[in-house]
Design a protein around this motif. Structure first.
Motif, PDB file in Angstrom:
ATOM      1  N   VAL A  76     -25.239  84.290  10.831  1.00  0.00           N
ATOM      2  CA  VAL A  76     -25.119  82.836  10.918  1.00  0.00           C
ATOM      3  C   VAL A  76     -26.464  82.105  10.991  1.00  0.00           C
ATOM      4  O   VAL A  76     -26.671  81.112  10.273  1.00  0.00           O
ATOM      5  CB  VAL A  76     -24.210  82.459  12.109  1.00  0.00           C
ATOM      6  CG1 VAL A  76     -24.341  80.969  12.445  1.00  0.00           C
ATOM      7  CG2 VAL A  76     -22.762  82.786  11.782  1.00  0.00           C
ATOM      8  N   PRO A  77     -27.434  82.544  11.802  1.00  0.00           N
ATOM      9  CA  PRO A  77     -28.701  81.802  11.860  1.00  0.00           C
ATOM     10  C   PRO A  77     -29.519  81.875  10.573  1.00  0.00           C
ATOM     11  O   PRO A  77     -30.481  81.111  10.414  1.00  0.00           O
ATOM     12  CB  PRO A  77     -29.451  82.494  13.010  1.00  0.00           C
ATOM     13  CG  PRO A  77     -28.428  83.254  13.767  1.00  0.00           C
ATOM     14  CD  PRO A  77     -27.406  83.663  12.769  1.00  0.00           C
ATOM     15  N   LEU A  78     -29.151  82.767   9.661  1.00  0.00           N
ATOM     16  CA  LEU A  78     -29.948  82.999   8.460  1.00  0.00           C
ATOM     17  C   LEU A  78     -29.364  82.339   7.220  1.00  0.00           C
ATOM     18  O   LEU A  78     -29.916  82.474   6.125  1.00  0.00           O
ATOM     19  CB  LEU A  78     -30.076  84.516   8.220  1.00  0.00           C
ATOM     20  CG  LEU A  78     -30.580  85.330   9.418  1.00  0.00           C
ATOM     21  CD1 LEU A  78     -30.553  86.823   9.087  1.00  0.00           C
ATOM     22  CD2 LEU A  78     -31.981  84.899   9.813  1.00  0.00           C
ATOM     23  N   LEU A  79     -28.266  81.622   7.372  1.00  0.00           N
ATOM     24  CA  LEU A  79     -27.613  80.996   6.231  1.00  0.00           C
ATOM     25  C   LEU A  79     -28.437  79.825   5.700  1.00  0.00           C
ATOM     26  O   LEU A  79     -28.958  79.005   6.471  1.00  0.00           O
ATOM     27  CB  LEU A  79     -26.224  80.498   6.627  1.00  0.00           C
ATOM     28  CG  LEU A  79     -25.198  81.578   6.984  1.00  0.00           C
ATOM     29  CD1 LEU A  79     -23.968  80.944   7.620  1.00  0.00           C
ATOM     30  CD2 LEU A  79     -24.804  82.386   5.744  1.00  0.00           C
ATOM     31  N   ASN A  80     -28.540  79.749   4.389  1.00  0.00           N
ATOM     32  CA  ASN A  80     -29.203  78.622   3.745  1.00  0.00           C
ATOM     33  C   ASN A  80     -28.264  77.432   3.622  1.00  0.00           C
ATOM     34  O   ASN A  80     -27.033  77.575   3.719  1.00  0.00           O
ATOM     35  CB  ASN A  80     -29.679  79.021   2.344  1.00  0.00           C
ATOM     36  CG  ASN A  80     -30.862  79.965   2.385  1.00  0.00           C
ATOM     37  OD1 ASN A  80     -31.658  79.941   3.314  1.00  0.00           O
ATOM     38  ND2 ASN A  80     -30.985  80.802   1.363  1.00  0.00           N
ATOM     39  N   ASP A  81     -28.830  76.252   3.385  1.00  0.00           N
ATOM     40  CA  ASP A  81     -28.015  75.098   3.056  1.00  0.00           C
ATOM     41  C   ASP A  81     -27.167  75.423   1.835  1.00  0.00           C
ATOM     42  O   ASP A  81     -27.624  76.082   0.889  1.00  0.00           O
ATOM     43  CB  ASP A  81     -28.896  73.887   2.757  1.00  0.00           C
ATOM     44  CG  ASP A  81     -29.596  73.349   3.996  1.00  0.00           C
ATOM     45  OD1 ASP A  81     -29.286  73.808   5.115  1.00  0.00           O
ATOM     46  OD2 ASP A  81     -30.473  72.469   3.832  1.00  0.00           O
ATOM     47  N   PHE A  82     -25.931  74.974   1.857  1.00  0.00           N
ATOM     48  CA  PHE A  82     -24.984  75.160   0.756  1.00  0.00           C
ATOM     49  C   PHE A  82     -24.584  76.631   0.550  1.00  0.00           C
ATOM     50  O   PHE A  82     -24.097  76.997  -0.517  1.00  0.00           O
ATOM     51  CB  PHE A  82     -25.525  74.579  -0.557  1.00  0.00           C
ATOM     52  CG  PHE A  82     -25.867  73.117  -0.472  1.00  0.00           C
ATOM     53  CD1 PHE A  82     -24.855  72.165  -0.477  1.00  0.00           C
ATOM     54  CD2 PHE A  82     -27.185  72.707  -0.353  1.00  0.00           C
ATOM     55  CE1 PHE A  82     -25.166  70.803  -0.384  1.00  0.00           C
ATOM     56  CE2 PHE A  82     -27.498  71.358  -0.256  1.00  0.00           C
ATOM     57  CZ  PHE A  82     -26.490  70.410  -0.269  1.00  0.00           C
ATOM     58  N   ALA A  83     -24.777  77.454   1.570  1.00  0.00           N
ATOM     59  CA  ALA A  83     -24.332  78.847   1.479  1.00  0.00           C
ATOM     60  C   ALA A  83     -22.814  78.900   1.372  1.00  0.00           C
ATOM     61  O   ALA A  83     -22.093  78.023   1.871  1.00  0.00           O
ATOM     62  CB  ALA A  83     -24.798  79.648   2.681  1.00  0.00           C
ATOM     63  N   ARG A  84     -22.322  79.948   0.687  1.00  0.00           N
ATOM     64  CA  ARG A  84     -20.885  80.152   0.513  1.00  0.00           C
ATOM     65  C   ARG A  84     -20.462  81.400   1.275  1.00  0.00           C
ATOM     66  O   ARG A  84     -21.124  82.441   1.198  1.00  0.00           O
ATOM     67  CB  ARG A  84     -20.531  80.328  -0.966  1.00  0.00           C
ATOM     68  CG  ARG A  84     -20.632  79.048  -1.777  1.00  0.00           C
ATOM     69  CD  ARG A  84     -22.033  78.761  -2.265  1.00  0.00           C
ATOM     70  NE  ARG A  84     -22.441  79.728  -3.304  1.00  0.00           N
ATOM     71  CZ  ARG A  84     -23.704  79.921  -3.669  1.00  0.00           C
ATOM     72  NH1 ARG A  84     -24.702  79.280  -3.078  1.00  0.00           N
ATOM     73  NH2 ARG A  84     -23.986  80.804  -4.628  1.00  0.00           N
ATOM     74  N   ILE A  85     -19.333  81.299   1.979  1.00  0.00           N
ATOM     75  CA  ILE A  85     -18.850  82.415   2.790  1.00  0.00           C
ATOM     76  C   ILE A  85     -17.391  82.700   2.430  1.00  0.00           C
ATOM     77  O   ILE A  85     -16.463  82.078   2.964  1.00  0.00           O
ATOM     78  CB  ILE A  85     -18.963  82.122   4.297  1.00  0.00           C
ATOM     79  CG1 ILE A  85     -20.380  81.692   4.655  1.00  0.00           C
ATOM     80  CG2 ILE A  85     -18.558  83.348   5.113  1.00  0.00           C
ATOM     81  CD1 ILE A  85     -20.550  81.276   6.107  1.00  0.00           C
ATOM     82  N   PRO A  86     -17.137  83.624   1.506  1.00  0.00           N
ATOM     83  CA  PRO A  86     -15.757  84.073   1.297  1.00  0.00           C
ATOM     84  C   PRO A  86     -15.337  84.952   2.482  1.00  0.00           C
ATOM     85  O   PRO A  86     -15.998  85.941   2.786  1.00  0.00           O
ATOM     86  CB  PRO A  86     -15.843  84.898   0.007  1.00  0.00           C
ATOM     87  CG  PRO A  86     -17.210  84.645  -0.575  1.00  0.00           C
ATOM     88  CD  PRO A  86     -18.079  84.273   0.577  1.00  0.00           C
ATOM     89  N   VAL A  87     -14.266  84.581   3.157  1.00  0.00           N
ATOM     90  CA  VAL A  87     -13.797  85.334   4.321  1.00  0.00           C
ATOM     91  C   VAL A  87     -12.627  86.202   3.869  1.00  0.00           C
ATOM     92  O   VAL A  87     -11.505  85.731   3.688  1.00  0.00           O
ATOM     93  CB  VAL A  87     -13.379  84.412   5.470  1.00  0.00           C
ATOM     94  CG1 VAL A  87     -12.926  85.243   6.677  1.00  0.00           C
ATOM     95  CG2 VAL A  87     -14.542  83.499   5.857  1.00  0.00           C
ATOM     96  N   CYS A  88     -12.918  87.487   3.691  1.00  0.00           N
ATOM     97  CA  CYS A  88     -11.934  88.455   3.211  1.00  0.00           C
ATOM     98  C   CYS A  88     -11.257  89.189   4.363  1.00  0.00           C
ATOM     99  O   CYS A  88     -10.084  89.534   4.293  1.00  0.00           O
ATOM    100  CB  CYS A  88     -12.640  89.447   2.281  1.00  0.00           C
ATOM    101  SG  CYS A  88     -11.660  90.856   1.775  1.00  0.00           S
ATOM    102  N   GLY A  89     -12.013  89.451   5.438  1.00  0.00           N
ATOM    103  CA  GLY A  89     -11.459  90.191   6.573  1.00  0.00           C
ATOM    104  C   GLY A  89     -12.351  90.034   7.789  1.00  0.00           C
ATOM    105  O   GLY A  89     -13.525  89.669   7.686  1.00  0.00           O
ATOM    106  N   THR A  90     -11.768  90.312   8.954  1.00  0.00           N
ATOM    107  CA  THR A  90     -12.514  90.280  10.219  1.00  0.00           C
ATOM    108  C   THR A  90     -12.085  91.481  11.051  1.00  0.00           C
ATOM    109  O   THR A  90     -11.574  91.342  12.160  1.00  0.00           O
ATOM    110  CB  THR A  90     -12.262  88.967  10.989  1.00  0.00           C
ATOM    111  OG1 THR A  90     -10.849  88.823  11.205  1.00  0.00           O
ATOM    112  CG2 THR A  90     -12.772  87.763  10.214  1.00  0.00           C
ATOM    113  N   ILE A  91     -12.299  92.656  10.522  1.00  0.00           N
ATOM    114  CA  ILE A  91     -11.733  93.867  11.105  1.00  0.00           C
ATOM    115  C   ILE A  91     -12.216  94.115  12.534  1.00  0.00           C
ATOM    116  O   ILE A  91     -11.521  94.758  13.322  1.00  0.00           O
ATOM    117  CB  ILE A  91     -12.042  95.089  10.208  1.00  0.00           C
ATOM    118  CG1 ILE A  91     -11.174  96.287  10.613  1.00  0.00           C
ATOM    119  CG2 ILE A  91     -13.524  95.420  10.214  1.00  0.00           C
ATOM    120  CD1 ILE A  91     -11.246  97.433   9.623  1.00  0.00           C
TER     121      ILE A  91
END
Length: 340
Positions: free
Chosen positions: A233-248
């Motif tokens: 999370v602290p390393l995400l750039n502006d306009f980053a995209r996060i597809p959330v496929c799973g949270t095992i």
């Protein structure tokens, strides 16, 4: 068949937290006969996948839960033994939702994929050339959209989804960072072309990740959650995209209050400030892409541009223990049960 017996595993009880053997029951019953429009399949391979943990719970989800005393859900590759449907003949091999059992009767009209003429091992229809591979393909195509020169990070990168994500993103010109658990899996990521491979079990994992992405993260393909997400999370750039496929990392804690501070308000603020795109998805959301996936992935596999690994367990009776291991990251590659 003479006196055929169907061996099956049913959900005996709903777990609260981590599942164990008491939540399953093995049964042996006569093989059912197909009715009009139906086919009888002998299941040859069973896919074990993380989503099955959610099916054991009674809470609301994108699909209904498995009922108590019902066969555990799962995709299978099966061979037609008897057909009362005009579209299928004895000997055809198909992908179906056959469940944790050795034989199953299904409606022929519900079978959407045949494996006629397939030159790859048929087990790949449950992995890289099936739902997990399509999950990677669709999540990148519709949400992640990696561009040449961007940095993509993927968790659970030695699994069937994560490994495919990294290899497709690499073909699209992205710089790829794969995260896996254990040194053997980390080394494997290097052999399939990841630019950087990290072990999330390392004491200094967060520092290693920061050093691996000097220009930040443009796409984070989420399969795990937990401490890996915290490091990203602290390393995400502006306009980053996060597809959330799973949270095992949190599947066994569903419905429970997790320890620690509530970080959701801070993350929502970050989503706003950095204009992040965060989207959960299920592969069937993009099912219109499936024919294109089959064509492109088939060619990539034939050309050797996509590599894959399978973790094969012998015998249905070993499925529960293998499933427990899957939830703890013990598998190495796509986990399938050979039922022959």
């Amino acid at each position: 068949m003479s006196n055929p017996i169907n061996t099956r595993i049913v959900l005996a009880a709903r777990p609260s937290g981590e599942p164990d053997a008491s939540h399953f029951r093995l049964e042996r019953l006569p093989v059912p006969a197909p009715g009009p429009g139906q086919v009888l399949l002998r299941n040859r391979y069973l896919s074990l996948d993380p989503y099955m943990r959610g099916r054991m719970d009674a809470g609301r989800s994108y699909s209904p839960p498995v009922a108590i005393d019902d066969v555990m859900e799962g995709r299978t590759v099966g061979e037609v033994l008897e057909s009362r449907h005009p579209g299928f003949a004895v000997g055809d091999q198909v992908v179906a939702t056959g469940g944790w059992q050795t034989f199953v009767v299904v409606d022929g009209d519900a079978i959407t994929r045949r494996l006629d003429g397939m030159t790859l091992p048929i087990s790949t229809a449950l992995g890289v050339y099936g739902m997990p591979g399509f999950t990677a393909y669709a999540g990148l195509h519709e949400i992640g959209k990696p561009q040449p020169g961007e940095t993509l990070v993927v968790a659970a990168a030695s699994g069937p989804v994560g490994a495919t994500v990294g290899q497709i993103a690499k073909m699209r010109g992205a710089r790829t960072v794969g995260i896996a658990g254990g040194e053997a899996k980390r080394r494997y990521l290097e052999t399939i072309g990841f630019d950087v491979a990290l072990d999330h079990r390392a004491d200094d994992f967060s520092e290693q990740l920061r050093a691996a992405v000097p220009d930040g993260i443009d796409v984070y393909f989420e399969n795990v959650g937990g401490k890996v997400f915290d490091a990203v999370v602290p390393l995400l750039n502006d306009f980053a995209r996060i597809p959330v496929c799973g949270t095992i990392a949190t599947y066994n804690a569903r419905g429970q209050v997790l320890p620690g501070p509530d970080r959701l308000p801070g993350f929502f603020s970050q989503i706003l400030r950095q204009r992040l795109s965060v989207r959960g998805f299920i592969q069937r959301d993009f099912i219109d892409l499936f024919p294109r996936f089959l064509e492109e992935m088939g060619q990539w596999l034939a050309d050797g541009r996509i590599q894959y690994r399978e973790d094969v367990v012998e015998g249905l009776e070993n499925a529960p223990e293998a499933f427990f291991g899957l939830l703890k990251g013990r598998n190495f590659g796509k986990l399938v049960v050979k039922l022959d």
